[in-house]
Scaffold this motif. Structure first.
Motif, PDB file in Angstrom:
ATOM      1  N   ARG A 209       0.824  -1.207   0.000  1.00 28.24           N
ATOM      2  CA  ARG A 209       0.000   0.000   0.000  1.00 28.24           C
ATOM      3  C   ARG A 209       0.863   1.265   0.000  1.00 28.24           C
ATOM      4  O   ARG A 209       0.342   2.369  -0.098  1.00 28.24           O
ATOM      5  N   MET A 210       2.172   1.080   0.143  1.00 26.09           N
ATOM      6  CA  MET A 210       3.118   2.202   0.086  1.00 26.09           C
ATOM      7  C   MET A 210       3.768   2.217  -1.295  1.00 26.09           C
ATOM      8  O   MET A 210       4.954   1.942  -1.459  1.00 26.09           O
ATOM      9  N   LYS A 211       2.988   2.526  -2.314  1.00 25.46           N
ATOM     10  CA  LYS A 211       3.481   2.536  -3.677  1.00 25.46           C
ATOM     11  C   LYS A 211       4.113   3.886  -4.018  1.00 25.46           C
ATOM     12  O   LYS A 211       3.695   4.919  -3.516  1.00 25.46           O
ATOM     13  N   GLU A 212       5.118   3.844  -4.860  1.00 28.30           N
ATOM     14  CA  GLU A 212       5.776   5.059  -5.356  1.00 28.30           C
ATOM     15  C   GLU A 212       6.377   5.867  -4.209  1.00 28.30           C
ATOM     16  O   GLU A 212       6.203   7.088  -4.132  1.00 28.30           O
ATOM     17  N   ILE A 213       7.113   5.202  -3.332  1.00 20.07           N
ATOM     18  CA  ILE A 213       7.788   5.907  -2.238  1.00 20.07           C
ATOM     19  C   ILE A 213       8.860   6.826  -2.811  1.00 20.07           C
ATOM     20  O   ILE A 213       9.635   6.433  -3.686  1.00 20.07           O
ATOM     21  N   SER A 214       8.890   8.055  -2.320  1.00 21.28           N
ATOM     22  CA  SER A 214       9.914   9.006  -2.747  1.00 21.28           C
ATOM     23  C   SER A 214      10.270   9.896  -1.557  1.00 21.28           C
ATOM     24  O   SER A 214       9.723   9.755  -0.466  1.00 21.28           O
ATOM     25  N   ARG A 215      11.171  10.833  -1.782  1.00 25.68           N
ATOM     26  CA  ARG A 215      11.570  11.777  -0.736  1.00 25.68           C
ATOM     27  C   ARG A 215      10.714  13.040  -0.767  1.00 25.68           C
ATOM     28  O   ARG A 215      10.971  13.976  -0.012  1.00 25.68           O
ATOM     29  N   VAL A 216       9.696  13.075  -1.621  1.00 28.11           N
ATOM     30  CA  VAL A 216       8.796  14.241  -1.680  1.00 28.11           C
ATOM     31  C   VAL A 216       7.787  14.125  -0.536  1.00 28.11           C
ATOM     32  O   VAL A 216       6.998  13.178  -0.494  1.00 28.11           O
ATOM     33  N   ASP A 217       7.815  15.063   0.389  1.00 29.50           N
ATOM     34  CA  ASP A 217       6.954  14.984   1.566  1.00 29.50           C
ATOM     35  C   ASP A 217       5.527  15.441   1.244  1.00 29.50           C
ATOM     36  O   ASP A 217       5.241  15.858   0.118  1.00 29.50           O
ATOM     37  N   PRO A 218       4.598  15.341   2.217  1.00 30.82           N
ATOM     38  CA  PRO A 218       3.199  15.722   1.953  1.00 30.82           C
ATOM     39  C   PRO A 218       3.006  17.176   1.553  1.00 30.82           C
ATOM     40  O   PRO A 218       1.937  17.545   1.055  1.00 30.82           O
ATOM     41  N   TRP A 219       4.026  18.006   1.773  1.00 31.09           N
ATOM     42  CA  TRP A 219       3.916  19.416   1.399  1.00 31.09           C
ATOM     43  C   TRP A 219       4.431  19.653  -0.019  1.00 31.09           C
ATOM     44  O   TRP A 219       4.417  20.777  -0.502  1.00 31.09           O
ATOM     45  N   GLY A 220       4.933  18.581  -0.654  1.00 32.09           N
ATOM     46  CA  GLY A 220       5.455  18.711  -2.002  1.00 32.09           C
ATOM     47  C   GLY A 220       6.908  19.116  -2.049  1.00 32.09           C
ATOM     48  O   GLY A 220       7.424  19.496  -3.105  1.00 32.09           O
ATOM     49  N   THR A 221       7.603  19.038  -0.903  1.00 30.63           N
ATOM     50  CA  THR A 221       8.997  19.450  -0.811  1.00 30.63           C
ATOM     51  C   THR A 221       9.920  18.241  -0.757  1.00 30.63           C
ATOM     52  O   THR A 221       9.730  17.362   0.082  1.00 30.63           O
ATOM     53  N   PRO A 222      10.940  18.161  -1.616  1.00 29.51           N
ATOM     54  CA  PRO A 222      11.906  17.059  -1.541  1.00 29.51           C
ATOM     55  C   PRO A 222      12.674  17.118  -0.221  1.00 29.51           C
ATOM     56  O   PRO A 222      13.187  18.174   0.160  1.00 29.51           O
ATOM     57  N   ARG A 223      12.771  15.993   0.468  1.00 30.18           N
ATOM     58  CA  ARG A 223      13.498  15.930   1.737  1.00 30.18           C
ATOM     59  C   ARG A 223      14.783  15.139   1.554  1.00 30.18           C
ATOM     60  O   ARG A 223      14.803  14.109   0.874  1.00 30.18           O
ATOM     61  N   PRO A 224      15.887  15.586   2.155  1.00 27.48           N
ATOM     62  CA  PRO A 224      17.155  14.861   2.003  1.00 27.48           C
ATOM     63  C   PRO A 224      17.114  13.510   2.698  1.00 27.48           C
ATOM     64  O   PRO A 224      16.349  13.300   3.644  1.00 27.48           O
ATOM     65  N   ILE A 225      17.920  12.592   2.236  1.00 25.71           N
ATOM     66  CA  ILE A 225      18.039  11.289   2.892  1.00 25.71           C
ATOM     67  C   ILE A 225      18.747  11.468   4.222  1.00 25.71           C
ATOM     68  O   ILE A 225      19.712  12.226   4.340  1.00 25.71           O
ATOM     69  N   SER A 226      18.266  10.783   5.249  1.00 27.39           N
ATOM     70  CA  SER A 226      18.845  10.916   6.579  1.00 27.39           C
ATOM     71  C   SER A 226      20.300  10.436   6.603  1.00 27.39           C
ATOM     72  O   SER A 226      20.636   9.413   6.013  1.00 27.39           O
ATOM     73  N   THR A 227      21.140  11.192   7.274  1.00 27.87           N
ATOM     74  CA  THR A 227      22.531  10.773   7.468  1.00 27.87           C
ATOM     75  C   THR A 227      22.710  10.027   8.782  1.00 27.87           C
ATOM     76  O   THR A 227      23.787   9.527   9.077  1.00 27.87           O
ATOM     77  N   LYS A 228      21.634   9.950   9.571  1.00 25.16           N
ATOM     78  CA  LYS A 228      21.707   9.290  10.874  1.00 25.16           C
ATOM     79  C   LYS A 228      21.524   7.784  10.770  1.00 25.16           C
ATOM     80  O   LYS A 228      22.058   7.023  11.556  1.00 25.16           O
ATOM     81  N   ARG A 229      20.730   7.358   9.799  1.00 23.17           N
ATOM     82  CA  ARG A 229      20.427   5.930   9.685  1.00 23.17           C
ATOM     83  C   ARG A 229      20.078   5.585   8.251  1.00 23.17           C
ATOM     84  O   ARG A 229      19.830   6.463   7.425  1.00 23.17           O
ATOM     85  N   ARG A 230      20.053   4.313   7.974  1.00 26.81           N
ATOM     86  CA  ARG A 230      19.707   3.859   6.634  1.00 26.81           C
ATOM     87  C   ARG A 230      18.199   3.980   6.404  1.00 26.81           C
ATOM     88  O   ARG A 230      17.430   4.089   7.343  1.00 26.81           O
ATOM     89  N   ALA A 231      17.825   3.934   5.131  1.00 28.37           N
ATOM     90  CA  ALA A 231      16.401   3.983   4.803  1.00 28.37           C
ATOM     91  C   ALA A 231      15.693   2.768   5.414  1.00 28.37           C
ATOM     92  O   ALA A 231      16.268   1.686   5.524  1.00 28.37           O
ATOM     93  N   VAL A 232      14.454   2.963   5.821  1.00 27.15           N
ATOM     94  CA  VAL A 232      13.693   1.904   6.472  1.00 27.15           C
ATOM     95  C   VAL A 232      13.066   0.995   5.429  1.00 27.15           C
ATOM     96  O   VAL A 232      12.327   1.437   4.560  1.00 27.15           O
ATOM     97  N   LYS A 233      13.378  -0.303   5.521  1.00 27.08           N
ATOM     98  CA  LYS A 233      12.759  -1.310   4.660  1.00 27.08           C
ATOM     99  C   LYS A 233      12.285  -2.444   5.558  1.00 27.08           C
ATOM    100  O   LYS A 233      13.059  -2.973   6.349  1.00 27.08           O
ATOM    101  N   CYS A 234      11.020  -2.787   5.456  1.00 19.24           N
ATOM    102  CA  CYS A 234      10.494  -3.810   6.349  1.00 19.24           C
ATOM    103  C   CYS A 234       9.367  -4.576   5.668  1.00 19.24           C
ATOM    104  O   CYS A 234       8.852  -4.169   4.633  1.00 19.24           O
ATOM    105  N   GLU A 235       9.003  -5.693   6.284  1.00 15.58           N
ATOM    106  CA  GLU A 235       7.952  -6.533   5.742  1.00 15.58           C
ATOM    107  C   GLU A 235       6.569  -5.964   6.028  1.00 15.58           C
ATOM    108  O   GLU A 235       5.618  -6.227   5.297  1.00 15.58           O
TER     109      GLU A 235
END
Length: 244
Positions: A209-235
């Motif tokens: 149900r999380m199709k087309e995941i991107s860094r564009v937030d709900p406000w339409g602004t691209p957000r940088p990838i976090s430098t604190k941790r890796r991207a979250v991938k889960c079942e």
């Protein structure tokens, strides 16, 4: 709050806090007064958590049916907002769910896996009595319509997960990324926001149900990838009460 920093100084954001039915009814009294002053119709954002999300869901579904006069006062506020919410809150939803669900042998295996907590997905089905719409079918935000935001907590990332209303609505958090709300129901967003731990297990959102995941937030602004941790991938995405 940083997630509101994209509105101008002349716009108004309203935050509805948690506390179960007590919170929903308390906020009902507050927005009734705001309506009497003609302020409710001028809101740009209504953000909520937990019990406050119950009222926010009612507002999101009923907004396009509200009739405002020349002063911005909604004349049918009681019929469209107050009465449906009060009728819903007259039923003890939590006790019936927790006790009734636990005594049914068909649910014992699932309860054992969740340490006797009732599934947040089961909670969302109970909310179907009050909510019928999908988030993307709620009226789009604009000059006379606020953006409705439902806040939950992602147990996968530990961040605030939010659902935004309207056909362009998106959901997600800073670490996971964001995707269109697609076929998420208002009842599911409210359940994810109000599934308080111990009483309720997290609401489970399948990655499909999380199709087309991107860094564009709900406000339409691209957000940088976090430098604190890796991207979250889960079942499975586990979403619990926003107050967590």
């Amino acid at each position: 709050m940083t997630r509101f920093n994209r509105i101008s100084a002349t716009e108004i954001a309203l935050c509805l806090s948690g506390g179960g039915y007590r919170a929903a009814l308390f906020h009902l009294g507050a927005i009734r007064r705001l309506n009497e002053f003609g302020v409710l119709s001028r809101l740009s954002i209504i953000s909520s958590v937990s019990g406050g999300s119950v009222l926010n869901g009612v507002l999101a579904e009923a907004w396009d049916r509200l009739d405002r006069d020349t002063k911005g006062v909604f004349q049918n506020f009681d019929n469209e907002i107050a009465e449906p919410l009060r009728n819903f809150c007259r039923v003890d939803l939590r006790t019936n769910l927790i006790l009734g669900h636990r005594v049914n042998p068909l649910n014992w295996l699932a309860l054992a896996k969740s340490f006797l907590s009732v599934s947040g997905n089961t909670l969302s089905k109970s909310y179907d009595r009050l909510f019928q719409a999908k988030l993307l079918r709620t009226v789009p935000s604009g000059p006379t319509v606020p953006r409705f935001v439902f806040c939950a907590t992602s147990m996968n990332s530990g961040a605030c997960w939010h659902f935004h209303s309207g056909e362009d609505g998106r959901m997600g958090d800073f670490y996971t990324g964001y995707a269109p709300v697609n076929n998420v129901n208002v009842s599911e967003a409210v359940a994810a926001s109000s599934a308080f731990p111990l009483a309720f297990a997290p609401f489970e959102l399948h990655p499909s149900r999380m199709k087309e995941i991107s860094r564009v937030d709900p406000w339409g602004t691209p957000r940088p990838i976090s430098t604190k941790r890796r991207a979250v991938k889960c079942e499975i995405f586990l979403l619990t009460d926003g107050g967590v």
